[in-house]
Design a protein around this motif. Structure first.
Motif, short mmCIF file in Angstrom:
data_model
loop_
_atom_site.label_atom_id
_atom_site.label_comp_id
_atom_site.label_asym_id
_atom_site.label_seq_id
_atom_site.Cartn_x
_atom_site.Cartn_y
_atom_site.Cartn_z
N TYR A 123 70.15 -51.62 104.89
CA TYR A 123 70.84 -51.94 103.64
C TYR A 123 69.87 -52.61 102.69
O TYR A 123 69.22 -53.59 103.05
N LEU A 124 69.78 -52.08 101.47
CA LEU A 124 68.94 -52.68 100.43
C LEU A 124 69.80 -52.96 99.20
O LEU A 124 70.76 -52.25 98.92
N ASN A 125 69.41 -53.98 98.45
CA ASN A 125 70.22 -54.40 97.30
C ASN A 125 69.98 -53.58 96.05
O ASN A 125 70.80 -53.61 95.12
N ASP A 129 64.05 -52.41 95.27
CA ASP A 129 63.64 -52.87 96.60
C ASP A 129 63.13 -51.70 97.44
O ASP A 129 62.18 -51.84 98.21
N LEU A 130 63.78 -50.55 97.29
CA LEU A 130 63.37 -49.36 98.04
C LEU A 130 62.00 -48.88 97.59
O LEU A 130 61.12 -48.62 98.42
N TYR A 135 59.28 -47.83 102.87
CA TYR A 135 60.27 -47.10 103.65
C TYR A 135 60.05 -45.58 103.62
O TYR A 135 60.44 -44.88 104.55
N ILE A 236 69.10 -45.23 104.62
CA ILE A 236 68.96 -46.37 103.72
C ILE A 236 70.13 -46.35 102.75
O ILE A 236 70.31 -45.39 101.99
N ILE A 238 71.91 -48.12 99.57
CA ILE A 238 71.78 -49.05 98.45
C ILE A 238 73.15 -49.66 98.20
O ILE A 238 74.11 -48.95 97.88
#
Length: 263
Positions: A123-125, A129-130, A135, A236, A238
């Motif tokens: 989990y990314l905000n 961030d990705l 990743y 992943i 978001i």
């Protein structure tokens, strides 16, 4: 019932908004739905009391819109990631003292992934961030995030093998190509995507990482999470943007009671 003094503004563009529009239309309430494409417009019922307006609204045009349609209450059923229109609507509602209710699809329960539990779900905000992380490096990546964020991945085209699944629209395809996706790495497909087709696509492209939004069951998030766990493929997600909604529900009955109260 019909009240000539004003109507509901239903902010559309989601499957939930179509459900709400049908329920509102069946009750004879005056309602104006806003969507951004003509394809979306075709999904809504055609009744004398329900109008569907196509086009993007901004702060400058909103005052005229509210006056023209005599809006007395706002039911915001826009996509969870369509933050701009929600913020504009909330601001207008506060300034003009118009009742506002956010209707949002339920989120699937999430667990923070860790190396200890070997979870394939991350989990990314944010997309930032990705992009800033590592990743995607040398991975075969399927992006199921819509077309608007595809330009962010242009710089990754020579570091990984990227595929994009987008809606079948000219705009979406044009943006994908401009973002560096060759035609053989684009699939135009309207959701929902059944589990067997989703699985077949991942296998066909030998995908090692899938990127998606926390769009709930309506966006196929549950299917992707199940497949990622089954196949051991990194998923992943978001997470949804945080918006301070004045009031919010995911219950259709509550939304209709809100409409009844003001129209």
């Amino acid at each position: 019932m019909v009240n000539s003094s004003g109507g509901i503004w239903l902010i559309g563009g989601t499957t939930e908004s179509v459900t709400l529009a049908n329920a509102i239309a069946s009750r004879g309430m005056p309602c104006t739905v806003t969507v951004t494409t003509t394809v979306a417009k075709s999904l809504y019922p055609q009744t004398p009391n329900l109008r569907v307006q196509v086009g993007r609204l901004d702060t400058n045009g909103l005052e005229q819109f509210l006056e023209k349609h005599g809006i007395v209450a706002i039911l915001d059923a826009s996509h969870p990631y369509a933050v701009e229109i929600s913020q504009i609507a909330i601001s207008a509602a506060c300034a003009r003292h118009i009742p506002y209710l956010r209707f949002e699809r339920q989120q699937l329960s999430s667990q923070v992934s860790s190396e200890l539990d070997n979870s394939p779900i991350i989990y990314l905000n944010s997309f930032q961030d990705l992009i800033a992380g590592n990743y995607l490096h040398q991975q075969r990546v399927l992006l199921t995030i819509g077309y608007k964020h595809l330009p962010l991945f242009r710089g990754w085209q020579d570091q990984s093998t990227l595929y994009a699944r987008i809606l079948p629209s000219v705009t979406a395809i044009d943006v994908a190509i401009a973002s560096g996706f060759s035609p053989d790495r684009i699939i135009a497909l309207r959701p929902p995507v059944p589990a067997d087709l989703e699985k077949a696509l991942w296998h066909h492209w030998d995908i090692s990482v899938v990127v998606t939004k926390a769009s709930g069951v309506a966006g196929g998030e549950d299917i992707k999470r199940a497949l990622a766990t089954e196949l051991g493929i990194s998923l992943i997600i978001i997470t949804r943007p945080v918006v301070d909604y004045p009031q919010q529900t995911s219950n259709v009955s509550v939304a209709l009671e809100f409409c009844d109260r003001y129209v």
